[in-house]
Write a protein that holds these residues in place. Sequence first.
Motif, PDB file in Angstrom:
ATOM      1  N   THR A  21       0.836  -1.188   0.000  1.00  0.00           N
ATOM      2  CA  THR A  21       0.000   0.000   0.000  1.00  0.00           C
ATOM      3  C   THR A  21       0.877   1.247   0.000  1.00  0.00           C
ATOM      4  O   THR A  21       1.986   1.236   0.529  1.00  0.00           O
ATOM      5  CB  THR A  21      -0.928   0.052   1.228  1.00  0.00           C
ATOM      6  OG1 THR A  21      -0.135   0.132   2.406  1.00  0.00           O
ATOM      7  CG2 THR A  21      -1.834  -1.165   1.292  1.00  0.00           C
ATOM      8  N   SER A  31      -3.237  -0.370   5.515  1.00  0.00           N
ATOM      9  CA  SER A  31      -2.299  -1.391   6.010  1.00  0.00           C
ATOM     10  C   SER A  31      -2.798  -1.982   7.317  1.00  0.00           C
ATOM     11  O   SER A  31      -2.732  -3.196   7.531  1.00  0.00           O
ATOM     12  CB  SER A  31      -0.911  -0.783   6.225  1.00  0.00           C
ATOM     13  OG  SER A  31      -0.380  -0.299   5.023  1.00  0.00           O
ATOM     14  N   THR A  35      -3.598  -5.895   8.058  1.00  0.00           N
ATOM     15  CA  THR A  35      -2.817  -6.629   9.057  1.00  0.00           C
ATOM     16  C   THR A  35      -3.602  -6.918  10.330  1.00  0.00           C
ATOM     17  O   THR A  35      -3.110  -7.631  11.204  1.00  0.00           O
ATOM     18  CB  THR A  35      -1.511  -5.882   9.396  1.00  0.00           C
ATOM     19  OG1 THR A  35      -1.822  -4.573   9.883  1.00  0.00           O
ATOM     20  CG2 THR A  35      -0.620  -5.781   8.159  1.00  0.00           C
ATOM     21  N   PHE A  44       0.754  -9.740   2.719  1.00  0.00           N
ATOM     22  CA  PHE A  44       1.050  -8.307   2.835  1.00  0.00           C
ATOM     23  C   PHE A  44       2.546  -8.099   2.962  1.00  0.00           C
ATOM     24  O   PHE A  44       3.166  -8.538   3.925  1.00  0.00           O
ATOM     25  CB  PHE A  44       0.319  -7.698   4.032  1.00  0.00           C
ATOM     26  CG  PHE A  44       0.443  -6.194   4.088  1.00  0.00           C
ATOM     27  CD1 PHE A  44      -0.218  -5.398   3.166  1.00  0.00           C
ATOM     28  CD2 PHE A  44       1.225  -5.585   5.048  1.00  0.00           C
ATOM     29  CE1 PHE A  44      -0.095  -4.008   3.198  1.00  0.00           C
ATOM     30  CE2 PHE A  44       1.347  -4.204   5.088  1.00  0.00           C
ATOM     31  CZ  PHE A  44       0.683  -3.417   4.158  1.00  0.00           C
ATOM     32  N   GLY A  47       3.682  -1.430   3.740  1.00  0.00           N
ATOM     33  CA  GLY A  47       2.888  -0.236   3.514  1.00  0.00           C
ATOM     34  C   GLY A  47       3.768   0.990   3.610  1.00  0.00           C
ATOM     35  O   GLY A  47       4.625   1.083   4.493  1.00  0.00           O
TER      36      GLY A  47
END
Length: 157
Positions: A21, A31, A35, A44, A47
């Motif tokens: 991100t 983010s 998360t 992920f 970010g």
Amino acid sequence: MTSRAETLLRRARERGVMIATAESCTGGLISGAITEVAGSSDIFDRGFVTYSNAAKQAMLGVSAETLAAHGAVSTAVAREMAAGALWRSEADLAVSVTGVAGPGGSEAKPEGRVCFGLAQTGLAVQTQTMEFGALGRGAVRQATVDYALDLLIRALA
């Protein structure tokens, strides 16, 4: 009920896709939403919170010329933010957001305007602008998070 972030996690995991991100007006909330879900480390990567123009330039490679010509709240900057997040991460898919959460804004860039970028490996960066309206800072930021998660989910459909 399955949250957007849980749906995103499932779809990205099924496709073996990593996500990054690049956030301005949301300050890391996208983010954080991703998360919040256990197991999100599977999908992920990172970010980037780039609230200032200097951060957009240093962390994502947004050009000074683009910022000067279009301003931070523009699809041109959203495009460069998304591309920079993809290039400077291990992700296959990146979303960017830059906007006016409020209060305030201007006639040219009203409160609630948010520009989004979506970058995927091997594809052109897509951009769009949403006009959420003067909902108040918290509501604009939440609408932005929800819309960004929906963009990521649709990209994995």
